[in-house]
Each structure stands twice: as structure tokens, then as C-alpha cells.
Design an enzyme around this catalytic site. Structure first.
Site, PDB file in Angstrom:
ATOM      1  CB  CYS A 118      -0.931   0.006   1.203  1.00 20.33           C
ATOM      2  SG  CYS A 118      -2.039  -1.401   1.223  1.00 20.33           S
ATOM      3  CG  HIS A 258      -3.324   3.370   2.687  1.00 21.24           C
ATOM      4  ND1 HIS A 258      -3.771   3.055   1.426  1.00 21.24           N
ATOM      5  CD2 HIS A 258      -3.322   2.201   3.389  1.00 21.24           C
ATOM      6  CE1 HIS A 258      -4.019   1.765   1.363  1.00 21.24           C
ATOM      7  NE2 HIS A 258      -3.768   1.223   2.542  1.00 21.24           N
ATOM      8  CG  ASN A 288      -6.747  -0.894   1.431  1.00 19.81           C
ATOM      9  OD1 ASN A 288      -6.092  -0.383   0.532  1.00 19.81           O
ATOM     10  ND2 ASN A 288      -6.196  -1.402   2.521  1.00 19.81           N
TER      11      ASN A 288
HETATM   12  O1  UT7 Z   1      -3.603  -1.307   3.669  1.00 20.63           O
HETATM   13  C1  UT7 Z   1      -3.246  -2.091   4.744  1.00 20.63           C
HETATM   14  C2  UT7 Z   1      -4.265  -3.145   4.914  1.00 20.63           C
HETATM   15  N1  UT7 Z   1      -4.512  -3.440   6.279  1.00 20.63           N
HETATM   16  C3  UT7 Z   1      -5.690  -3.181   6.851  1.00 20.63           C
HETATM   17  O2  UT7 Z   1      -6.579  -2.600   6.304  1.00 20.63           O
HETATM   18  C4  UT7 Z   1      -5.841  -3.771   8.235  1.00 20.63           C
HETATM   19  C5  UT7 Z   1      -6.204  -2.845   9.279  1.00 20.63           C
HETATM   20  N2  UT7 Z   1      -7.053  -3.519  10.231  1.00 20.63           N
HETATM   21  C6  UT7 Z   1      -8.365  -3.304  10.257  1.00 20.63           C
HETATM   22  O3  UT7 Z   1      -8.863  -2.520   9.467  1.00 20.63           O
HETATM   23  C7  UT7 Z   1      -9.200  -3.996  11.304  1.00 20.63           C
HETATM   24  O4  UT7 Z   1      -8.373  -4.683  12.195  1.00 20.63           O
HETATM   25  C8  UT7 Z   1     -10.238  -4.976  10.678  1.00 20.63           C
HETATM   26  C9  UT7 Z   1     -11.318  -4.192   9.973  1.00 20.63           C
HETATM   27  C10 UT7 Z   1      -9.536  -5.932   9.719  1.00 20.63           C
HETATM   28  C11 UT7 Z   1     -10.910  -5.783  11.777  1.00 20.63           C
HETATM   29  O5  UT7 Z   1     -11.501  -4.919  12.734  1.00 20.63           O
HETATM   30  P1  UT7 Z   1     -11.281  -5.179  14.285  1.00 20.63           P
HETATM   31  O6  UT7 Z   1     -12.087  -4.195  14.998  1.00 20.63           O
HETATM   32  O7  UT7 Z   1      -9.791  -5.188  14.517  1.00 20.63           O
HETATM   33  O8  UT7 Z   1     -11.928  -6.590  14.453  1.00 20.63           O
HETATM   34  P2  UT7 Z   1     -11.270  -7.950  14.976  1.00 20.63           P
HETATM   35  O9  UT7 Z   1     -10.334  -8.494  13.968  1.00 20.63           O
HETATM   36  O10 UT7 Z   1     -10.779  -7.740  16.364  1.00 20.63           O
HETATM   37  O11 UT7 Z   1     -12.546  -8.870  15.029  1.00 20.63           O
HETATM   38  C12 UT7 Z   1     -13.671  -8.570  15.879  1.00 20.63           C
HETATM   39  C13 UT7 Z   1     -14.772  -9.570  15.584  1.00 20.63           C
HETATM   40  C14 UT7 Z   1     -14.285 -11.014  15.532  1.00 20.63           C
HETATM   41  O12 UT7 Z   1     -15.287 -11.831  16.079  1.00 20.63           O
HETATM   42  P3  UT7 Z   1     -15.170 -12.371  17.596  1.00 20.63           P
HETATM   43  O13 UT7 Z   1     -13.897 -13.168  17.642  1.00 20.63           O
HETATM   44  O14 UT7 Z   1     -15.128 -11.151  18.467  1.00 20.63           O
HETATM   45  O15 UT7 Z   1     -16.408 -13.191  17.756  1.00 20.63           O
HETATM   46  C15 UT7 Z   1     -14.195 -11.298  14.054  1.00 20.63           C
HETATM   47  O16 UT7 Z   1     -14.346 -12.661  13.740  1.00 20.63           O
HETATM   48  O17 UT7 Z   1     -15.342  -9.297  14.290  1.00 20.63           O
HETATM   49  C16 UT7 Z   1     -15.361 -10.491  13.520  1.00 20.63           C
HETATM   50  N3  UT7 Z   1     -15.271 -10.144  12.116  1.00 20.63           N
HETATM   51  C17 UT7 Z   1     -16.339  -9.901  11.346  1.00 20.63           C
HETATM   52  N4  UT7 Z   1     -17.653  -9.904  11.614  1.00 20.63           N
HETATM   53  C18 UT7 Z   1     -18.493  -9.596  10.610  1.00 20.63           C
HETATM   54  C19 UT7 Z   1     -14.145 -10.003  11.366  1.00 20.63           C
HETATM   55  N5  UT7 Z   1     -14.478  -9.657  10.111  1.00 20.63           N
HETATM   56  C20 UT7 Z   1     -15.833  -9.597  10.063  1.00 20.63           C
HETATM   57  C21 UT7 Z   1     -16.765  -9.297   9.062  1.00 20.63           C
HETATM   58  N6  UT7 Z   1     -18.077  -9.303   9.372  1.00 20.63           N
HETATM   59  N7  UT7 Z   1     -16.389  -8.980   7.802  1.00 20.63           N
END
Ligand code: UT7
Length: 331
Positions: A118, A258, A288
């Protein structure tokens, strides 16, 4: 900068986005997710997805042609083409050589790919600045084109909802009247390589039946770790480039970060003491698009009248590698 004056500027920015729109509602039908989760946790509402035959080269060439036309230049005027992409059309040759051929700049320029995920766009503009500063050429075309849909695991809700396809391109030329790149800062941390990766399909673990079955040739990400590192590194890089240019956050007319997650953008803006009214966001419409987010943003911001001659633009980015960086520019 040389003797306190910028040596290179972005003379034109342009974009190309595929027509096909994929909404959060479409994704609800594909994986276990919801429109409200995606909006609240990421800020994304919809993204563009390339058509079957629409390649990284095709999208990049369209953005490149538009950028050249905006700068009033012909393909034969180009000295160097740098393509940034995490989704090259072929492993060999570079996508840059394919873009060069598609726009009709073969033989009169040199072309290569730069892979910094990125952050690729900011790295490439810095390389372009160095090329111009060294007197090696006067017209550098930086093309950031990404077909993220081709490397996503469409069964992994943690990644497939985040990305989209598209391309942005800019022309870098010598600065004339004090406009252009004021300062830049770039770093990588290879110790964090596993946080965002395609584990197999390359030379270390070539494609085989197991890799394909386990989908290890597709993108995997430790989202939360990348998130934390992104905010810290972008805010610090932004402060560094402003400080080096003798400026502070009050001088910034527009921050073009970004576009990965609205919460990352908001936290970075807060740490950087830049109000959200001065932060460009198009993540809701495109998701993204990896290295293409900033050039697409520059083109849209200029079109919307958010930046014009003399504006101070702060760009910040981070991505796989990990890589990150920032650049302050007088438009
Ligand atoms: O350009 C560089 C690219 N990198 C990025 O964009 C990564 C940056 N990271 C992020 O944007 C965030 O970490 C995410 C959007 C990927 C995830 O958000 P988060 O608030 O960090 O969520 P998490 O990974 O801690 O997950 C929270 C919950 C989990 O469920 P449990 O374990 O609490 O039951 C996940 O399984 O959300 C769940 N989850 C979803 N639920 C519905 C993860 N993805 C999804 C989804 N829909 N698409």
C-alpha cells in the site's frame, strides 16, 4: 528539496475505477458478515471490482493516459515509468513494461515495477523525485494499479470485505516555482512481514495442489496488529515530514491518507492534530485499493476544489512489509 527549494512536483493526477460496484449487501450474500459490521468497523460502503478481462495493466494504462493528457504530455515525452502493484498481471515481465507498451511509450522510456504494497505510491514518488534531482530525466510517470479482487480469499470475511480494484497515476516533473515535494520519510520493518502476506505461490513455496486447496496463495492478514502499527507509524511519519519542512499541522490544507479503515484515518488525524474536515476520505466508495488510494484521492480532491495551486498536502501511508511513510507537498 535542494538548497531549501523543491526539485520535483506532481504536475497531474488521474484515476481509473472499474464500473462494477460491489456493495456490502452483495457481500452479505457471500460470507457471514453484515452491512452494519462493515460500515461501523471499517467505514466502507461499497467498492469497485474489475471485470473479468480488466487487468492491472489495463486499469493502469487508462489512468496513465489520463494523467499524461492532463499534464499536456505525449507518451513519447516520458523518461521513466514506475508501476506500483501488489497484483502484477504476470510474474515476468514487470507490469510496468506492459503499461509502457499499452500507452505507446516503448523504447523511449525505461519501466519497472516497485513493490511496497500500500505504501508503493509514496515510495515511487520519492524515487521519481530522486531521478529528477539527479538530472536523469524530466518526466516520470508513477502508475499505481491494483486488482485486489484477484488475490482475495472470498471465503475469508476478515479480508474480503476490505479491498477494491482501481488505479491512479501521477506525472512527476521538475519543480519551477517553489511547488512540489517539501519533505518525505519512509521506513520498512521486515520483522513484521508475516502480518500481511500471501504465504505461498512464490519461489519459496510454488503453487501446488495443497497450496491451492488451502488457498495459501491468497491474502492473509492479522488485522488488529496491522491496525495498531498503522496508526502509530503514520502519525509519526506525518509529524516528521512536517517538522523537516519547518511546518506544523496548522499549515496543512488537506491530508490525503491511505484509505484502509475509517478508524485508522480518524486516529491518525487525531494524533496528528488535523481536524477531520481537512482529511480526504473516499474509502466509503472504493474500499482499500492498496497503493492506488492516494493518487486516486489526489485526483478527486483536486476535482472537488479541495486542493489547488499553493495548497499544502500531507500524504501518509502504511502497508504490508510492513512499510510506511509520509510526504508533504506544496501543490
Ligand atoms: O492497507 C493495509 C491493509 N490493512 C488493513 O486494512 C488492516 C487494518 N485492520 C483493520 O482494518 C481492522 O483490524 C479490521 C477491519 C480488519 C478488523 O476490525 P477489528 O475491529 O480489529 O476486528 P477484529 O479483527 O478484532 O474482530 C472482531 C470480531 C471477531 O469476532 P469475535 O472473535 O469477536 O467473535 C471477528 O471474527 O469481528 C469479527 N469479524 C467480522 N464480523 C463480521 C471479522 N471480520 C468480520 C466481518 N463481518 N467482515
Amino acid at each position: 528539496m535542494k538548497n531549501g527549494a523543491p526539485v520535483a512536483k506532481i504536475s497531474a493526477a488521474a484515476r481509473y475505477l472499474p464500473d462494477r460496484v460491489m456493495t456490502n449487501a452483495d457481500l452479505e450474500r457471500m460470507v457471514d458478515t453484515s452491512d452494519s459490521w462493515i460500515r461501523e468497523r471499517t467505514g466502507i460502503v461499497e467498492r469497485r471490482i474489475a471485470a473479468e478481462g480488466e487487468s492491472t495493466t489495463e486499469m493502469g494504462a487508462r489512468a496513465a493516459n489520463r494523467a499524461l493528457a492532463k499534464a499536456g504530455l505525449e507518451p513519447s515525452d516520458v523518461d521513466l515509468i514506475i508501476v506500483t502493484t501488489a497484483t502484477p498481471d504476470r510474474w515476468l515481465p514487470s507490469t510496468a513494461c506492459e503499461v509502457q507498451s499499452r500507452i505507446g511509450a516503448s523504447r523511449s522510456s525505461l519501466a519497472f515495477d516497485l513493490h511496497a504494497a500500500c505504501t508503493g505510491f509514496l515510495y515511487a514518488v520519492s524515487m521519481a523525485e530522486g531521478y529528477v534531482a539527479a538530472g536523469r530525466g524530466e518526466v516520470v510517470l508513477v502508475v499505481s494499479s491494483e486488482k485486489m479482487s484477484s488475490i482475495l480469499n472470498w471465503e475469508d470475511r476478515a479480508t474480503c470485505v476490505l479491498f477494491g480494484d482501481g488505479a491512479g497515476a501521477v506525472v512527476v516533473q521538475p519543480s519551477e516555482n517553489g511547488e512540489g515535494i517539501l519533505s518525505s520519510f519512509h521506513r520498512s520493518d521486515g520483522d513484521m512481514a508475516d502480518l500481511l502476506q500471501r504465504p505461498a505461490g512464490g519461489a519459496a513455496r510454488p503453487l501446488d495442489e495443497t497450496v491451492l486447496r488451502e488457498k495459501e496463495h491468497l491474502m492473509q492478514m492479522s488485522g488488529r496488529e496491522v491496525f495498531k502499527s498503522a496508526v502509530r507509524s503514520m502519525a509519526k511519519a506525518g509529524r516528521t515530514v512536517l517538522g523537516e519542512a519547518g511546518l506544523n499541522s496548522d499549515h496543512v490544507d488537506l491530508m490525503v491518507p491511505h484509505q484502509a479503515n475509517i478508524r485508522i484515518i480518524e486516529s491518525t488525524a487525531r494524533y496528528s492534530r488535523i481536524p477531520m474536515e481537512k482529511v480526504f476520505v473516499n474509502l466509503d466508495r472504493y474500499g482499500n485499493i492498496s497503493s492506488a488510494t492516494i493518487p486516486v484521492g489526489l485526483d478527486e480532491a483536486e476535482e472537488a476544489g479541495l486542493i489547488g495551486p499553493g495548497s499544502l498536502v500531507l500524504m501518509t501511508s502504511f502497508g504490508a512489509g510492513l512499510t510506511w511513510g509520509a510526504m508533504a507537498m506544496r501543490w
